[in-house]
Motif scaffolding. Structure first.
Motif, PDB file in Angstrom:
ATOM      1  N   ALA A 109      39.902  62.037 -46.196  1.00  0.00           N
ATOM      2  CA  ALA A 109      40.828  60.957 -46.262  1.00  0.00           C
ATOM      3  C   ALA A 109      42.197  61.628 -46.211  1.00  0.00           C
ATOM      4  N   SER A 110      42.432  62.736 -46.756  1.00  0.00           N
ATOM      5  CA  SER A 110      43.633  63.419 -46.927  1.00  0.00           C
ATOM      6  C   SER A 110      44.421  63.991 -45.799  1.00  0.00           C
ATOM      7  N   PHE A 111      43.678  64.362 -44.570  1.00  0.00           N
ATOM      8  CA  PHE A 111      43.942  64.877 -43.339  1.00  0.00           C
ATOM      9  C   PHE A 111      44.116  63.931 -42.253  1.00  0.00           C
ATOM     10  N   HIS A 112      45.322  63.908 -42.041  1.00  0.00           N
ATOM     11  CA  HIS A 112      45.833  63.040 -40.863  1.00  0.00           C
ATOM     12  C   HIS A 112      46.915  63.634 -40.143  1.00  0.00           C
ATOM     13  N   ALA A 113      47.059  63.393 -38.656  1.00  0.00           N
ATOM     14  CA  ALA A 113      48.226  63.620 -38.207  1.00  0.00           C
ATOM     15  C   ALA A 113      49.564  63.066 -38.562  1.00  0.00           C
ATOM     16  N   ARG A 114      50.681  63.949 -38.684  1.00  0.00           N
ATOM     17  CA  ARG A 114      52.176  63.270 -38.824  1.00  0.00           C
ATOM     18  C   ARG A 114      52.363  62.401 -38.017  1.00  0.00           C
ATOM     19  N   GLN A 115      52.855  61.109 -38.389  1.00  0.00           N
ATOM     20  CA  GLN A 115      53.275  60.030 -37.571  1.00  0.00           C
ATOM     21  C   GLN A 115      54.609  59.873 -37.779  1.00  0.00           C
ATOM     22  N   SER A 116      55.120  59.226 -36.767  1.00  0.00           N
ATOM     23  CA  SER A 116      56.474  58.602 -36.798  1.00  0.00           C
ATOM     24  C   SER A 116      56.739  57.405 -36.028  1.00  0.00           C
ATOM     25  N   ALA A 117      58.033  56.797 -36.243  1.00  0.00           N
ATOM     26  CA  ALA A 117      57.893  55.325 -35.249  1.00  0.00           C
ATOM     27  C   ALA A 117      58.191  55.832 -33.619  1.00  0.00           C
ATOM     28  N   TRP A 118      58.672  56.782 -33.372  1.00  0.00           N
ATOM     29  CA  TRP A 118      58.868  57.289 -31.971  1.00  0.00           C
ATOM     30  C   TRP A 118      57.764  57.976 -31.353  1.00  0.00           C
ATOM     31  N   TYR A 119      56.697  58.563 -32.325  1.00  0.00           N
ATOM     32  CA  TYR A 119      55.692  59.485 -31.875  1.00  0.00           C
ATOM     33  C   TYR A 119      54.367  59.114 -32.449  1.00  0.00           C
ATOM     34  N   ALA A 120      53.390  58.875 -31.829  1.00  0.00           N
ATOM     35  CA  ALA A 120      52.089  58.262 -32.211  1.00  0.00           C
ATOM     36  C   ALA A 120      51.280  59.569 -31.991  1.00  0.00           C
ATOM     37  N   LYS A 121      50.726  60.375 -32.720  1.00  0.00           N
ATOM     38  CA  LYS A 121      49.947  61.543 -32.702  1.00  0.00           C
ATOM     39  C   LYS A 121      48.443  61.142 -33.171  1.00  0.00           C
ATOM     40  N   PRO A 122      47.544  60.952 -32.168  1.00  0.00           N
ATOM     41  CA  PRO A 122      46.226  60.295 -32.236  1.00  0.00           C
ATOM     42  C   PRO A 122      45.441  61.299 -32.992  1.00  0.00           C
ATOM     43  N   LEU A 123      45.603  62.737 -33.005  1.00  0.00           N
ATOM     44  CA  LEU A 123      44.659  63.609 -33.660  1.00  0.00           C
ATOM     45  C   LEU A 123      45.569  64.847 -34.250  1.00  0.00           C
ATOM     46  N   PRO A 124      45.019  65.686 -35.085  1.00  0.00           N
ATOM     47  CA  PRO A 124      45.563  66.473 -35.939  1.00  0.00           C
ATOM     48  C   PRO A 124      45.800  67.740 -34.929  1.00  0.00           C
ATOM     49  N   THR A 125      46.793  68.537 -35.044  1.00  0.00           N
ATOM     50  CA  THR A 125      47.102  69.744 -34.266  1.00  0.00           C
ATOM     51  C   THR A 125      47.331  70.773 -35.264  1.00  0.00           C
ATOM     52  N   PHE A 126      47.600  72.304 -34.820  1.00  0.00           N
ATOM     53  CA  PHE A 126      47.683  73.503 -35.811  1.00  0.00           C
ATOM     54  C   PHE A 126      48.803  72.891 -36.802  1.00  0.00           C
ATOM     55  N   SER A 127      49.863  72.526 -36.415  1.00  0.00           N
ATOM     56  CA  SER A 127      50.986  72.125 -37.330  1.00  0.00           C
ATOM     57  C   SER A 127      50.610  71.291 -38.319  1.00  0.00           C
ATOM     58  N   ASP A 128      49.783  70.336 -38.267  1.00  0.00           N
ATOM     59  CA  ASP A 128      49.253  69.414 -39.163  1.00  0.00           C
ATOM     60  C   ASP A 128      48.170  70.365 -40.092  1.00  0.00           C
ATOM     61  N   ALA A 129      47.430  71.056 -39.726  1.00  0.00           N
ATOM     62  CA  ALA A 129      46.462  71.909 -40.342  1.00  0.00           C
ATOM     63  C   ALA A 129      47.332  73.054 -41.201  1.00  0.00           C
ATOM     64  N   LEU A 130      48.414  73.577 -40.738  1.00  0.00           N
ATOM     65  CA  LEU A 130      49.118  74.375 -41.773  1.00  0.00           C
ATOM     66  C   LEU A 130      49.859  73.659 -42.666  1.00  0.00           C
ATOM     67  N   ALA A 131      50.508  72.188 -42.506  1.00  0.00           N
ATOM     68  CA  ALA A 131      51.204  71.562 -43.320  1.00  0.00           C
ATOM     69  C   ALA A 131      50.126  71.299 -44.502  1.00  0.00           C
ATOM     70  N   LEU A 132      48.852  70.688 -44.033  1.00  0.00           N
ATOM     71  CA  LEU A 132      47.907  70.682 -45.019  1.00  0.00           C
ATOM     72  C   LEU A 132      47.545  71.721 -46.147  1.00  0.00           C
ATOM     73  N   VAL A 133      47.469  72.858 -45.634  1.00  0.00           N
ATOM     74  CA  VAL A 133      47.331  73.971 -46.143  1.00  0.00           C
ATOM     75  C   VAL A 133      48.507  74.346 -47.112  1.00  0.00           C
ATOM     76  N   ARG A 134      49.639  74.187 -46.618  1.00  0.00           N
ATOM     77  CA  ARG A 134      50.885  74.466 -47.497  1.00  0.00           C
ATOM     78  C   ARG A 134      51.017  73.406 -48.536  1.00  0.00           C
ATOM     79  N   GLN A 135      50.798  72.368 -48.277  1.00  0.00           N
ATOM     80  CA  GLN A 135      50.785  71.238 -49.464  1.00  0.00           C
ATOM     81  C   GLN A 135      49.863  71.632 -50.502  1.00  0.00           C
ATOM     82  N   PHE A 136      48.561  72.035 -50.156  1.00  0.00           N
ATOM     83  CA  PHE A 136      47.417  72.396 -50.889  1.00  0.00           C
ATOM     84  C   PHE A 136      47.973  73.481 -51.945  1.00  0.00           C
TER      85      PHE A 136
END
Length: 453
Positions: free
Chosen positions: A390-417
């Protein structure tokens, strides 16, 4: 000494035996964590600052991990490959698909001995030629589906420097071409995977008879482009006992002739194309022998793909396994585009082309480590996703809906951890919504954000 969480220690333990010295291994872990957390340039000084070692007088020892310390890059590649196969490949009998491709790391400097002048494949086009100074690398990547990304990713497992021809001339040595070094890499891969079926996908630079013939002796299946005017023949007839045995049979039509022949039978299929969308394409396929005078004959299966809507150019492909399924050949070939995606992601998010080492050994080590970091971050993100989906999701914004995580999201998850895993984080007793952090860590975070590019 780092106090790392168990989930990271489990992913680091397979690499420890290839560092000859406990102190070297400890410093390597600090450089690894710092390379993940550092934004912008991946130089040792920035890594030390983000790890809180900006005032350390022993900073030179961390540089020595790259330019002097004894450890095995090849051993690290083997350990990384084992981890990737164990994590992402479920079926033991399924073929492992790899992509191999050269890339240019843009670098200047007279002290960089292996530097050369090459055609820039990113900025050049059919009508516009752009030269660039840099280092040429050959990267071998595992092409495998990532469950949470729901697509194929190219995960680097081995990257080798291919110096320029001038480098060999200055040392009075015989130059090794990209194909020569690629053969060496694939021999090592076959030694690591002696019993697994392996498929290698490459671009048109690997469509060379000598190179493809060597794949047969390694029992590797290679898929690449085939020229539309390539000379194709029937298999050689049985030896009659008189004269030399024939190497080929009757001449067959070229792929260009097959493409424009009104009698060609086409099969319409739906397959994922380069843009990631399902497209209706037409294919035709057959077996033949590719032959050129003075070269060994090569039995192949060729596949010709055309777009009935005319938006894409027709593409000819070959596979060194004549028994391969044409649909599988097309699928393997299209997956090769993920290598270019990985190169771009590594430049954008992992600082490839920003490092500034001048030592030959450090140069030969740093870029392969950064590309390998792409795979290791993916492994850690997958472990975190498996533990806390549940903690892993793609970064969203009002102007860009990303349906699935990319490497930038994976790197952000690792950095946050990594930031949140700091051992002295704790919640305020008076205000449960407040989080107390050490001032030294707060200062490091502010300094990192302030100087981020």
């Amino acid at each position: 000494m780092l106090n790392l969480p168990g989930i990271i220690i489990d992913l680091l333990n397979p690499f420890a035996p290839y560092f000859y010295g406990v102190t070297t291994w400890m410093k390597a872990q600090i450089l690894l964590m710092g390379a993940i957390l550092t934004p912008g340039k991946r130089v040792v000084s920035e890594v030390l600052r983000v790890m809180g070692l900006g005032e350390s007088e022993q900073f030179a020892q961390y540089h020595q991990v790259l330019n002097r310390a004894v450890w095995s890059p090849l051993g690290l590649s083997q350990a990384l490959l084992k981890l990737l196969v164990k994590t992402f490949v479920q079926a033991e009998t399924a073929p492992l698909v790899f992509g191999i491709d050269p890339t240019i790391e843009r670098r200047w400097g007279r002290q960089i001995a292996a530097r050369g002048i090459y055609r820039d494949p990113v900025r050049s086009s059919k009508s516009h030629f752009v030269k660039v100074s840099g280092l040429r690398w050959i990267s071998l990547m595992l092409l495998t589906p990532i469950p949470w990304a729901q697509r194929i990713w190219a995960l680097p497992v081995m990257t080798v420097l291919a110096p320029s021809e001038r480098y060999y001339q200055q040392r009075a040595r015989t130059a090794k071409t990209v194909l020569d070094r690629s053969v060496q890499m694939l021999k090592v891969l076959r030694r690591w995977l002696p019993n697994r079926p392996v498929v290698i996908v490459g671009d048109s630079a690997y469509a060379a008879l000598d190179f493809l013939s060597s794949m047969q002796s390694l029992t590797l299946t290679f898929v690449t482009r085939l020229r539309l005017d390539a000379a194709l023949y029937d298999p050689a007839p049985p030896y009659s006992g008189r004269g030399r045995p024939r190497k080929k049979g009757q001449r067959l039509p070229t792929l260009a002739q097959v493409l424009y022949d009104p009698n060609t039978v086409w099969t319409t299929i739906s397959l994922p194309w380069y843009d990631g969308q399902q497209r209706a394409m037409q294919i035709t396929s057959d077996c033949a022998v590719w032959f050129h005078a003075g070269k060994p004959p090569l039995p192949i299966r060729w596949v010709l793909v055309r777009d009935p809507q005319g938006e894409y150019d027709s593409v000819g492909m070959l596979c060194t396994d004549p028994t391969a399924d044409p649909l599988a050949i097309v699928d393997w070939f299209v997956q090769r585009w993920q290598l270019e995606v990985t190169f771009e992601e590594a430049r954008r998010h992992l600082g490839v082309e920003t490092q500034r080492q001048w030592s030959d050994k450090a140069i030969a080590r740093t870029t392969p480590l950064l590309l390998g970091l792409f795979s290791w971050v993916t492994l850690l993100a997958h472990a975190l996703f498996t533990k806390h989906p549940a903690s892993f999701h793609a970064r969203q914004s009002a102007w860009y809906a990303k349906p699935l995580p990319t490497f930038s999201d994976a790197l952000a998850l690792v950095r946050q951890f990594l930031w949140s895993a700091y051992p002295t984080f704790h919640t305020s007793r008076e205000e449960p919504d407040m989080l107390k952090i050490p001032k030294s860590l707060f200062d490091t975070l502010i300094s990192t954000l302030s100087y981020a590019a």
